[in-house]
Design a protein around this motif. Sequence first.
Motif, short mmCIF file in Angstrom:
data_model
loop_
_atom_site.label_atom_id
_atom_site.label_comp_id
_atom_site.label_asym_id
_atom_site.label_seq_id
_atom_site.Cartn_x
_atom_site.Cartn_y
_atom_site.Cartn_z
N GLY A 48 0.84 -1.19 0.00
CA GLY A 48 0.00 0.00 0.00
C GLY A 48 0.87 1.24 0.00
O GLY A 48 2.01 1.23 0.47
N GLY A 49 0.34 2.36 -0.55
CA GLY A 49 1.03 3.64 -0.48
C GLY A 49 2.31 3.69 -1.29
O GLY A 49 3.12 4.59 -1.13
N LEU A 50 2.51 2.68 -2.14
CA LEU A 50 3.74 2.67 -2.93
C LEU A 50 3.54 3.33 -4.28
O LEU A 50 4.48 3.80 -4.90
CB LEU A 50 4.19 1.22 -3.19
N SER A 51 2.28 3.32 -4.71
CA SER A 51 2.02 3.75 -6.07
C SER A 51 2.15 5.25 -6.21
O SER A 51 1.95 6.00 -5.27
CB SER A 51 0.62 3.33 -6.48
N SER A 52 2.47 5.62 -7.43
CA SER A 52 2.51 7.05 -7.76
C SER A 52 1.08 7.54 -7.91
O SER A 52 0.13 6.78 -7.75
CB SER A 52 3.28 7.22 -9.06
N ASP A 53 0.95 8.83 -8.24
CA ASP A 53 -0.39 9.44 -8.31
C ASP A 53 -1.28 8.67 -9.28
O ASP A 53 -2.43 8.37 -8.99
CB ASP A 53 -0.28 10.90 -8.77
N ALA A 73 -4.57 5.62 -5.45
CA ALA A 73 -5.53 5.25 -4.41
C ALA A 73 -6.29 4.00 -4.83
O ALA A 73 -6.53 3.10 -4.01
CB ALA A 73 -6.50 6.40 -4.16
N GLU A 74 -6.65 3.95 -6.12
CA GLU A 74 -7.37 2.77 -6.60
C GLU A 74 -6.50 1.52 -6.53
O GLU A 74 -6.97 0.43 -6.18
CB GLU A 74 -7.85 2.98 -8.05
N VAL A 75 -5.23 1.69 -6.85
CA VAL A 75 -4.31 0.54 -6.78
C VAL A 75 -4.24 0.03 -5.33
O VAL A 75 -4.34 -1.17 -5.08
CB VAL A 75 -2.89 0.93 -7.25
N ASP A 76 -4.14 1.01 -4.39
CA ASP A 76 -4.05 0.60 -2.99
C ASP A 76 -5.29 -0.17 -2.55
O ASP A 76 -5.20 -1.17 -1.83
CB ASP A 76 -3.90 1.84 -2.09
N GLU A 77 -6.44 0.33 -2.99
CA GLU A 77 -7.69 -0.31 -2.60
C GLU A 77 -7.76 -1.74 -3.14
O GLU A 77 -8.10 -2.68 -2.44
CB GLU A 77 -8.84 0.50 -3.17
N GLU A 78 -7.39 -1.84 -4.41
CA GLU A 78 -7.37 -3.13 -5.08
C GLU A 78 -6.44 -4.09 -4.35
O GLU A 78 -6.77 -5.25 -4.08
CB GLU A 78 -6.84 -2.86 -6.49
N THR A 79 -5.28 -3.56 -3.97
CA THR A 79 -4.29 -4.37 -3.27
C THR A 79 -4.86 -4.87 -1.94
O THR A 79 -4.76 -6.04 -1.61
CB THR A 79 -3.04 -3.53 -2.99
N ALA A 80 -5.48 -3.91 -1.20
CA ALA A 80 -6.03 -4.27 0.11
C ALA A 80 -7.06 -5.38 -0.03
O ALA A 80 -7.06 -6.34 0.74
CB ALA A 80 -6.64 -3.04 0.76
N THR A 81 -7.92 -5.25 -1.03
CA THR A 81 -8.95 -6.28 -1.24
C THR A 81 -8.31 -7.62 -1.56
O THR A 81 -8.70 -8.65 -1.00
CB THR A 81 -9.87 -5.88 -2.41
#
Lengths: 255, 851
Positions: B49-54, B256-264
């Motif tokens: 999480g929190g690794l992705s760029s904007d 943010a979407e990447v993080d959400e996807e990752t979390a799921t």
Amino acid sequence: MNDLEAPPAAARAVDLAKVYGTGDTQVVALGGVTVEFAAGRYTAIMGPSGSGKSTLMHCMAALDSATAGQVYVGDTELTQLGDKQLTRLRRDKIGFVFQAYNLVPTLNARENITLPLDIAGRDLDQSWFDTVISTVGLGDRLDHKPNELSGGQQQRVACARALVSKPEIIFADEPTGNLDSRSGIEVLSFLRRSVREFGQTIVMVTHDPAAAAYADRVLFLSDGVIVDEMMEPTAERVLERMKGFDGLQQVPEAG
Amino acid sequence: MIRATLKSLAARKLRLAMSAFAIVLGVAFVVGSYVFTDTIDKTFEDIFGGLSSDVVVRPELPVEADFVSGFNPGTTTTIPAELVDRIAELPGVERADGEIENQSMFVLDTDGEPVTSQGAPGIAVNWHDGPSADGSQVLELIDGRVPEGEGEVALDDRTFDEAGYAIGDTVRFVSTGDTPQVSAELVGVMRFGESGSLAGASLSVFDTQTAQELFLDGENAYTRVAVTTTDDADTEQVRDEIAGILPDGFESITGAEVDEETATAIEEGLSFFNTFLLVFAAIALFVGVFLILNTFSILVAQRSQEMALLRALGAERRQVTRSVLVEAFIVGIVGSTAGLALGIGVAQLLKVVFGAFGLELGEGLVVQARTVLVGYVVGVLVTMIAAFVPARRAARVPPVAAMRDDVVLPESSRHTRTGFGSALVLVGAAAMLIGLFADVGRAALIVGVGILAVFVGVAMLAPIISVPVIRVLAGWYPSVFGTVGRLARENALRNPRRTAATASALMIGMALVAAISIIGASANESVDRALDDGVRAELVVSNAVGQPFSPAIATAAAQVDGVAQTVSVRAAPGLVNGETTYLQAFDPEAFDQAAKLDIVSGSGDIDDGGVLVSEETAEAEGLGVGDSVQLTLPSLDEPVEIVGVYAESPLLFGGYITSQRTLENGGVPPVDSLVYIVLEDGADVSAVQDELNEVTADIPTVTVQDQQEYKQQSRDQVNQLLFLVYALLGLAVLIAVLGIVNTLALSVMERTREVGLLRAVGMSRRQLRTTVRLESVAIAVLGAVLGIALGLVFGVALQQAVADEGLDILAVPGGRLAVFVVLAAVVGVLAAVWPARRAAKLDILRAITTE
């Protein structure tokens, strides 16, 4: 029975003392008792509650340890023995009859009677067993579990258990305490017969003068010491003695 | 009334502590499961999480990465450099950095062994200094310098510590590329994220050009683009703008979407693991119920006179019931609190163990409010449910019992019990069969409930069953141990209900252990048979780290003298008719030379893009030869024809077989997961194996095995899983053992006077201990025998149910089951240690005069 020569002692105590607790809470249960229990004799120990009569019996019977003095069963001095030797001594030389019968509920009457022998791994003397059984009159009850027997019958099983291993001495602790008078008389007569006919040595603790009258000799205990004894007792004489005894007891209380 | 309850509670501290202990263990397991999975969850979220760029631009993948298993489907689809430049020029875009990521670059340590733990990926990336969405750098240089040219690499600090290299050393790698052996000079050490944890993976950082050479065949392209927006730009607007210039097959999403996807994805991946652990927690608690029920029953029985007195003094039935329940409540609270603490300890221990195996988790443990709540609710509820029956029984004590000597508690009639127990067994068995053999939804749940009902039913019948069984099991006691043996046997028979309840707790654990053993043995047997019958290849090259390997190995192997043919097997996740499935890819004709492939209908000709479907899948999905299915791969989405149906085999997993070309066309990287080696007639197997070992000497991630070794490896895998399950079921067995300890201790206390008598008439301490021990052994073996009998039924039913899925041979590991019975007897001896010692230590005088 009326030999002039004193029979050898089956058990004896020398300066036997038993003290519970320490310091302020110290209670002297036995204050230096010297006594002999002659072989082939039926001895009753009497005394008011708290007089130390049960303690005396427990110490004599290797159930409790003495604070001071010596206890002998036959020639064996108990106070020097470890748990293993005491266990063996109880197993081979001592029989017990308790107030609450204390039978093993999972074993039937026969198994309860032979229990000490079975534990010891000793062979049963069948003719002796038959003699004991016919004496206590349990012939038809041997396959019953304790809960199928009346109180009197249970106590007779307990007596048979004590007798069957031919111990040097039997200790009976208020054996009639839980019984009605008729069953009590049966048990007491039976104990006396075993002394008279088989030469068994019995020491019985009781507070009932009528029970004590079955004995050859009565010891009176008070405050942890033997205060009197009586040979060939009768219920009336014992009762009389106990009354005076109670009077004596009341003196310190009154004063 | 409350005060009376509390007083009696205090007076029975020890006995209650024993039953509370069951709660402690059960709750600890529940709490431990949650804390541990939450902690893993957080670790992964911290890592990913929190690794992705904007904004992130990447190829659209049909199947998302599975972070937990470390499996990344990967793709060969790339983003040309020219596209990155165009994105960089868009309004609102401050910079766009092309990224290259590969999951199969395994670092070897100085001894030439792979650093990563089993199954974890070896991640490789190119270096750039673009920030993540929160403005921070994902990689922080902590030693040396960043890699700048060919032959230079930087490692993450954990891998650096483990591998044992120093800066300036040459680091060796194994990759899945055309040249599997790679080496580079170590120029720097970097820290990944804040904790530095990569959950067991390694991270190697190369410069962009080197990464392109290594992973993209030198193509000037990337696998992903990290876009940083200008401060005043709206991220979502930029995302949509970028999407506008992307060709098909690529997507643009915000960080943010990447993080959400990752979390799921993480949550989904872990939920299985959590459920797995919770199932064992539930088993432990279920066994705990027996222990508590039994303890409270005995306590209530021992206190019935006290209860009667309370009733005689005017307490209502309800008050008596309540007093027992209040007691249970307090025990539950105390037990749950201790369980909570222990559970956190267990999670910490697991963390340490995982760390020792290379899966370092982030700092601290995650204890959520939910965990605490669940722990208490479960603990208290279970205790109160278990205490309810004894509580009701306590209330039925007639007041007059206070005046009597021996109180017999009113008990439900034998007939009611038999009837109810039999009914439960029947219903449970029916549910099990329906769940196993009928085509119904939620089958696992139905089977679970069925097994539960059977357990409860058998436990209810156990008092009746146990009497004859004990007579047989302990029948030899008197002849060997004499009176001591007779007493032990009679004691075990004395209270059949108590003996049965105690044994039932052990029965449950044993039944599950036995069933699992049967499944394990059947699996081993089935795989063995399949390998014996099915594999003709003399040698097998497989991966040692749970990751695929370079196809160059198969090519090299084919050159070895004596090798007639190499058959490589690949696998990839994909969508078939929209559903995620594993596809296996190989040449059916060649495969049939190496291993058995039984085409039951149609043909095996998939060269033209057709697929084969397994018999089972065909039946389940209603497919047949000539039907068409929609196949979706990273860069492919088209209908394909089913050309044949093949018979299920343990050698084949997933439901579909396709050609390797189809996978490559679909953008799946060409990596092998297994290579069968068929030798020429008369070739010396061990000589060829030695030769092959030499060829793969520099690639420690693969092993060359002959059939025996390969069989042993698959056996080892099954056994590993088996032992894990045994270990987890061990907890249920431990609780059952505590139950035996508890029952014996309580029984000994109850029989104090009898013990006193036995000692008085000359029973030695040793004989007394033997009596208790023999009784304990009888109870334990009773539990084991009942359990194994049930386990046999369960195991055979399960095996039959999955027979079509490759587990076609039923094997009953008689030796192992016998060992379990012996172990149960040992357990019985151990359980008796403390109660026996207690009995032997009883003061004779006090015991004999006790009331």
